[in-house]
Each structure stands twice: as C-alpha cells, then as structure tokens.
Design a protein around this motif. Structure first.
Motif, short mmCIF file in Angstrom:
data_model
loop_
_atom_site.label_atom_id
_atom_site.label_comp_id
_atom_site.label_asym_id
_atom_site.label_seq_id
_atom_site.Cartn_x
_atom_site.Cartn_y
_atom_site.Cartn_z
N LEU A 103 -28.47 -13.26 16.86
CA LEU A 103 -28.71 -11.85 16.58
C LEU A 103 -27.79 -10.96 17.42
CD1 LEU A 103 -30.37 -10.03 14.77
CD2 LEU A 103 -32.06 -9.86 16.59
N ILE A 104 -27.58 -11.34 18.67
CA ILE A 104 -26.67 -10.57 19.52
C ILE A 104 -25.24 -10.63 18.98
CG2 ILE A 104 -25.58 -10.53 21.81
CD1 ILE A 104 -28.37 -11.31 22.94
N ALA A 105 -24.80 -11.82 18.57
CA ALA A 105 -23.45 -11.96 18.01
C ALA A 105 -23.32 -11.14 16.73
CB ALA A 105 -23.15 -13.43 17.73
N ARG A 106 -24.31 -11.23 15.86
CA ARG A 106 -24.27 -10.49 14.59
C ARG A 106 -24.30 -8.98 14.83
NH1 ARG A 106 -27.09 -12.91 9.79
NH2 ARG A 106 -26.40 -15.06 9.70
N ALA A 107 -25.09 -8.53 15.79
CA ALA A 107 -25.14 -7.10 16.11
C ALA A 107 -23.77 -6.64 16.62
CB ALA A 107 -26.23 -6.82 17.13
N GLY A 108 -23.12 -7.47 17.40
CA GLY A 108 -21.78 -7.13 17.90
C GLY A 108 -20.78 -6.99 16.77
N TRP A 109 -20.82 -7.92 15.81
CA TRP A 109 -19.90 -7.83 14.67
C TRP A 109 -20.19 -6.58 13.85
CZ3 TRP A 109 -21.60 -13.39 13.23
CH2 TRP A 109 -21.01 -14.30 14.09
N ALA A 110 -21.48 -6.31 13.62
CA ALA A 110 -21.86 -5.12 12.85
C ALA A 110 -21.41 -3.86 13.57
CB ALA A 110 -23.37 -5.10 12.62
N HIS A 111 -21.59 -3.82 14.89
CA HIS A 111 -21.17 -2.65 15.68
C HIS A 111 -19.66 -2.44 15.57
CE1 HIS A 111 -19.87 -0.54 19.34
NE2 HIS A 111 -20.97 0.16 19.15
N THR A 112 -18.90 -3.51 15.68
CA THR A 112 -17.44 -3.41 15.59
C THR A 112 -17.00 -2.86 14.24
OG1 THR A 112 -17.19 -5.26 17.12
CG2 THR A 112 -15.30 -4.74 15.73
N VAL A 113 -17.59 -3.37 13.18
CA VAL A 113 -17.23 -2.92 11.84
C VAL A 113 -17.63 -1.46 11.63
CG1 VAL A 113 -17.82 -3.24 9.40
CG2 VAL A 113 -17.23 -5.21 10.80
N MET A 114 -18.85 -1.10 12.03
CA MET A 114 -19.30 0.28 11.86
C MET A 114 -18.47 1.24 12.71
SD MET A 114 -21.59 0.15 9.56
CE MET A 114 -22.37 1.74 9.66
N ALA A 115 -18.11 0.83 13.92
CA ALA A 115 -17.29 1.68 14.78
C ALA A 115 -15.92 1.93 14.14
CB ALA A 115 -17.13 1.05 16.16
N ALA A 116 -15.34 0.89 13.54
CA ALA A 116 -14.04 1.05 12.88
C ALA A 116 -14.13 2.05 11.73
CB ALA A 116 -13.53 -0.30 12.38
N VAL A 117 -15.20 1.96 10.97
CA VAL A 117 -15.37 2.88 9.84
C VAL A 117 -15.64 4.31 10.33
CG1 VAL A 117 -16.85 3.44 7.87
CG2 VAL A 117 -16.11 1.09 8.24
N LEU A 118 -16.51 4.45 11.31
CA LEU A 118 -16.87 5.78 11.81
C LEU A 118 -15.74 6.45 12.58
CD1 LEU A 118 -20.54 5.12 12.94
CD2 LEU A 118 -19.78 6.45 10.97
#
Length: 149
Positions: A103-118
C-alpha cells in the motif's frame, strides 16, 4: 488473483453501482426540463450528447461564443480514468500479503503520477494512467510469484 477493482465491503453491505453517463445525463435533463437558465440547459444537452457519443465537433460548439464546462473537455475522460487507476492503486484487501509495504509503494506511485499531472509537468494524462496501471500489474505479478514459492 483477487479482484482489486471493488472496494472491500463492511458487513453485509453491497457496493453501489455507479450510474452510467447516460443515466446521469437523463437525471440532469429531467431536473432542468423546466429551467429558464439557458446555460444550465445547454450543459444538460451536452451531457446527454456526450453520453450518446454524439457530441458535436469542438470547433463548431465554441463557434457561437459558448464556453464549454470543464467536464466537457476531452481531458475530462482521461482525468476520470486516471482517478479510477489511483483508486485501484489505493484499494487492497486487508488480508493481502505484505499489505502495508504494498500500500505504501502504491500510494507513492499514485502520488508521483498525480503530482506530475497537477504540476503541469505532464502533457499526457493518459500516459500517466497507463504508467500507474503497469506498476500495479507488475506489483500484482510479483505478489503472485512470491505466493507460489
């Protein structure tokens, strides 16, 4: 492999199915049928046309000076798809092997992707959704390989 697309349900509750685009468009149109606000009626019509995949050409729809709502832009579907993948990334069964680490790894990937978009550093929202989906697929495959050992 367990189905990660559905959230875990508490007790005997069943997940609520999301309405289709057409069902949403029909509900909006029904609520606005007696409206005298032109912009609201126009947006209801756009929702209905989009749900029926009969949306007019973008250049002709703005030719009359009407501004389209943010949800009517082509990127809206890509954003919705990205949000669905982020939800999938953050949804794991509580009894999953190595739940916390995954879950921590997945949250990190999601954060990276969302940060790139935002941060507007990414011009292709669809690419980010595909990237995250590929990371999730690889994570699931690694977990299955580890379970077989």
């Amino acid at each position: 492999m367990s189905d990660l697309s559905m959230p875990a349900c508490a007790g005997n509750t069943l997940p609520i199915a999301e309405p289709s685009d057409l069902e949403v468009a029909i509900r909006v149109a029904q609520q606005l049928i007696d409206s005298n606000q032109l912009l609201s009626v126009r947006e209801a019509l756009r929702l209905l046309l989009r749900a029926l995949d009969a949306e007019p050409d973008v250049t002709s729809s703005t030719a009359g000076g009407g501004e389209r709502c943010p949800a009517a832009h082509p990127e809206a579907r890509e954003l919705r798809e990205l949000l669905a993948v982020v939800r999938e990334a953050l949804t794991l069964p509580f009894d999953a092997d190595d739940y916390e680490r995954r879950l921590i790894a997945r949250a990190g990937w999601a954060h990276t992707v969302m940060a790139a978009v935002l941060d507007d550093t990414s011009e292709d929202i669809g690419w980010n959704a595909d990237f995250l989906r590929s990371k999730l697929t690889a994570d699931d495959a690694d977990t299955q390989r580890g379970a077989r050992r």
